[in-house]
Scaffold this motif. Structure first.
Motif, PDB file in Angstrom:
ATOM      1  N   GLY A 216       0.776  -1.235   0.000  1.00 10.67           N
ATOM      2  CA  GLY A 216       0.000   0.000   0.000  1.00 10.67           C
ATOM      3  C   GLY A 216       0.805   1.281   0.000  1.00 10.67           C
ATOM      4  O   GLY A 216       0.240   2.373   0.132  1.00 10.67           O
ATOM      5  N   HIS A 217       2.122   1.194  -0.178  1.00 10.32           N
ATOM      6  CA  HIS A 217       2.965   2.385  -0.196  1.00 10.32           C
ATOM      7  C   HIS A 217       2.958   3.058  -1.569  1.00 10.32           C
ATOM      8  O   HIS A 217       2.681   2.417  -2.588  1.00 10.32           O
ATOM      9  N   ARG A 218       3.322   4.344  -1.565  1.00  8.22           N
ATOM     10  CA  ARG A 218       3.421   5.101  -2.817  1.00  8.22           C
ATOM     11  C   ARG A 218       4.883   5.230  -3.245  1.00  8.22           C
ATOM     12  O   ARG A 218       5.787   5.379  -2.419  1.00  8.22           O
ATOM     13  N   ILE A 219       5.085   5.205  -4.565  1.00 10.66           N
ATOM     14  CA  ILE A 219       6.399   5.426  -5.164  1.00 10.66           C
ATOM     15  C   ILE A 219       6.253   6.582  -6.146  1.00 10.66           C
ATOM     16  O   ILE A 219       5.313   6.612  -6.950  1.00 10.66           O
ATOM     17  N   LEU A 220       7.174   7.525  -6.085  1.00  6.68           N
ATOM     18  CA  LEU A 220       7.087   8.719  -6.911  1.00  6.68           C
ATOM     19  C   LEU A 220       8.241   8.799  -7.901  1.00  6.68           C
ATOM     20  O   LEU A 220       9.344   8.325  -7.627  1.00  6.68           O
ATOM     21  N   LYS A 221       7.962   9.434  -9.043  1.00  9.60           N
ATOM     22  CA  LYS A 221       9.028   9.846  -9.949  1.00  9.60           C
ATOM     23  C   LYS A 221       8.993  11.359 -10.027  1.00  9.60           C
ATOM     24  O   LYS A 221       7.943  11.965 -10.265  1.00  9.60           O
ATOM     25  N   VAL A 222      10.150  11.977  -9.811  1.00 12.10           N
ATOM     26  CA  VAL A 222      10.246  13.423  -9.776  1.00 12.10           C
ATOM     27  C   VAL A 222      10.921  13.877 -11.067  1.00 12.10           C
ATOM     28  O   VAL A 222      12.137  13.782 -11.220  1.00 12.10           O
ATOM     29  N   ASN A 223      10.125  14.364 -12.004  1.00 10.68           N
ATOM     30  CA  ASN A 223      10.657  14.747 -13.312  1.00 10.68           C
ATOM     31  C   ASN A 223      11.507  16.010 -13.257  1.00 10.68           C
ATOM     32  O   ASN A 223      12.316  16.257 -14.160  1.00 10.68           O
ATOM     33  N   SER A 224      11.321  16.799 -12.205  1.00 10.36           N
ATOM     34  CA  SER A 224      12.118  18.017 -12.065  1.00 10.36           C
ATOM     35  C   SER A 224      13.513  17.733 -11.524  1.00 10.36           C
ATOM     36  O   SER A 224      14.359  18.625 -11.479  1.00 10.36           O
ATOM     37  N   ALA A 225      13.760  16.505 -11.098  1.00  7.29           N
ATOM     38  CA  ALA A 225      15.088  16.080 -10.642  1.00  7.29           C
ATOM     39  C   ALA A 225      15.710  15.215 -11.729  1.00  7.29           C
ATOM     40  O   ALA A 225      15.016  14.425 -12.376  1.00  7.29           O
ATOM     41  N   ALA A 226      17.004  15.354 -11.924  1.00  6.78           N
ATOM     42  CA  ALA A 226      17.647  14.631 -13.022  1.00  6.78           C
ATOM     43  C   ALA A 226      18.996  14.067 -12.601  1.00  6.78           C
ATOM     44  O   ALA A 226      19.702  14.648 -11.775  1.00  6.78           O
ATOM     45  N   VAL A 227      19.320  12.911 -13.185  1.00  2.00           N
ATOM     46  CA  VAL A 227      20.657  12.330 -13.032  1.00  2.00           C
ATOM     47  C   VAL A 227      21.120  11.843 -14.395  1.00  2.00           C
ATOM     48  O   VAL A 227      20.303  11.570 -15.292  1.00  2.00           O
ATOM     49  N   LEU A 228      22.431  11.722 -14.546  1.00  2.00           N
ATOM     50  CA  LEU A 228      23.028  11.143 -15.744  1.00  2.00           C
ATOM     51  C   LEU A 228      23.501   9.739 -15.414  1.00  2.00           C
ATOM     52  O   LEU A 228      24.150   9.523 -14.381  1.00  2.00           O
ATOM     53  N   HIS A 229      23.190   8.788 -16.302  1.00  2.00           N
ATOM     54  CA  HIS A 229      23.510   7.383 -16.058  1.00  2.00           C
ATOM     55  C   HIS A 229      24.537   6.926 -17.083  1.00  2.00           C
ATOM     56  O   HIS A 229      24.301   6.990 -18.283  1.00  2.00           O
ATOM     57  N   ASP A 230      25.662   6.426 -16.584  1.00  2.00           N
ATOM     58  CA  ASP A 230      26.771   6.027 -17.451  1.00  2.00           C
ATOM     59  C   ASP A 230      26.636   4.556 -17.861  1.00  2.00           C
ATOM     60  O   ASP A 230      25.554   3.992 -17.820  1.00  2.00           O
ATOM     61  N   ALA A 231      27.750   3.925 -18.168  1.00  3.21           N
ATOM     62  CA  ALA A 231      27.752   2.642 -18.890  1.00  3.21           C
ATOM     63  C   ALA A 231      27.537   1.416 -18.030  1.00  3.21           C
ATOM     64  O   ALA A 231      27.381   0.319 -18.553  1.00  3.21           O
ATOM     65  N   GLY A 232      27.566   1.526 -16.697  1.00  5.94           N
ATOM     66  CA  GLY A 232      27.274   0.381 -15.860  1.00  5.94           C
ATOM     67  C   GLY A 232      28.447  -0.561 -15.673  1.00  5.94           C
ATOM     68  O   GLY A 232      29.599  -0.222 -15.919  1.00  5.94           O
TER      69      GLY A 232
END
Length: 367
Positions: A216-232
């Motif tokens: 019953g918990h909520r999960i949010l995505k914050v579009n105003s926050a950003a990260v860069l994701h590299d090659a892993g």
């Protein structure tokens, strides 16, 4: 520098109180410095930075000891995988709210401020992720969260889309958060069992997100926050080309079923079985074409060996269920890396259509 950050973060600036940051690192020498410096440069400072060092054999440890003496290092005696490392970091963190960051992620200066402010303003939210962009091409979305595909997959939002073409609200409720950068309420996460350490890596965020949503918990995505994701991580992560790693085939073959056996109702698995088998057949063909059929087989053997343990965990998960499968699962779209989609062409479109069609028929039987 870090002592000053601690003093600032423990004041009223954070709406959630002091926040810990946990970085999981394995063979991340090429990424680690930029990641940690971006955390230390946050406009809302963290109270502590913990690096869980997964027995890297590159120069990661030397980098940490040379440039980040103010960072706490938790050294694992072997590579315990991302799931165990995150759990270790969360339990070691002094504060309830924890920023979990993979070593190949670079945060914008206001990422934590945006995440913390959003979570504090949304009752019931226990996890939030920023919008993840490809570091190699920051104009395109890498991960925007997603939905629970009934075939045991993530139906990703906006995967590969041009950011300029999107008309996204500042904040969205999502079902699946991607674990590369998450602000989490560690109490809520630990209460549902934390990251499942039997997964090692892959599908672990899908599994945790599902257990949180079932509770019953909520999960949010914050579009105003950003990260860069590299090659892993080499040998597991997949970004470019068409050579899919054999280890990733193994984890996909095993973990997808570990997740479904634990989180989906048995009746759901029964009525959706034709769609599940169609997807599995397509995956076998793909694994064989990649030369990794043995990895697929070993994944299935590993799943059945873990099945008694999974069934015990399943009882715990289902006991706390507050939402039915029909309210969570979707039939599509089937989201794959753009390079695989372009090479698969018609076959992948037919697979997506078949999965959607079966879900359209059986969805009303799911509860």
């Amino acid at each position: 520098m870090m002592a000053e950050s601690n003093q600032r973060s423990e004041g009223a600036a954070s709406p959630l109180g002091p926040i810990s940051a946990v970085v999981v690192n394995y063979q991340g020498e090429a990424y680690l410095e930029a990641c940690i410096r971006s955390i230390q440069a946050q406009s809302l400072p963290v109270a502590e930075v913990i690096v869980v060092e997964n027995d890297s054999t590159d120069g990661s440890l030397n980098l940490l000891n040379t440039h980040f003496r103010d960072v706490e290092i938790l050294r694992m005696v072997e590579n315990v995988g991302a799931c165990t490392a995150r759990n270790v970091g969360m339990r070691a963190a002094k504060y309830r709210w924890v920023l979990l960051v993979d070593n190949d992620v670079v945060l914008a200066e206001d990422t934590l401020e945006q995440l913390a402010g959003t979570v504090s303003a949304h009752e019931g939210a226990v996890m939030a992720q920023p919008r993840s962009l490809f570091k190699a091409d920051p104009t395109r979305v890498h991960y925007d969260g997603g939905d629970f595909h009934y075939a045991g997959l993530i139906s990703l939002h906006n995967f590969g889309a041009e950011v300029s073409a999107l008309d996204s609200p500042p904040v969205e409720d999502i079902d699946v958060a991607i674990s590369l950068c998450l602000l989490v309420d560690k109490k809520a996460v630990i209460d549902v069992g934390g990251f499942d350490e039997s997964f090692f890596i892959l599908f672990e965020d899908l599994d945790l997100s599902h257990r949180l949503r079932l509770a019953g918990h909520r999960i949010l995505k914050v579009n105003s926050a950003a990260v860069l994701h590299d090659a892993g991580t080499a040998g597991i992560s997949f970004r470019e080309g068409t050579d899919y790693p054999g280890r990733r085939v193994f984890f996909h073959s095993r973990n997808r079923w570990l997740y479904m056996a634990k989180c989906h109702r048995l009746w759901t698995l029964l009525v959706s079985a034709p769609g599940l088998l169609v997807y599995e057949a397509a995956w076998v063909v793909f694994a064989a074409k990649q030369g990794h059929l043995s990895s697929w087989w070993r994944g299935k053997v590993a799943f059945f060996r873990r099945l008694p343990e999974v069934l015990r965990r399943r009882r715990q998960v289902q006991r706390h269920r507050k939402i039915g499968d029909r309210g969570l699962l979707v039939g599509g779209p089937l989201t794959l890396s753009p390079n695989l989609s372009s090479s698969g062409g018609l076959g992948l479109r037919l697979l997506d259509s078949a999965l959607r069609a079966w879900w359209g028929l059986c969805r009303w039987l799911v509860v």
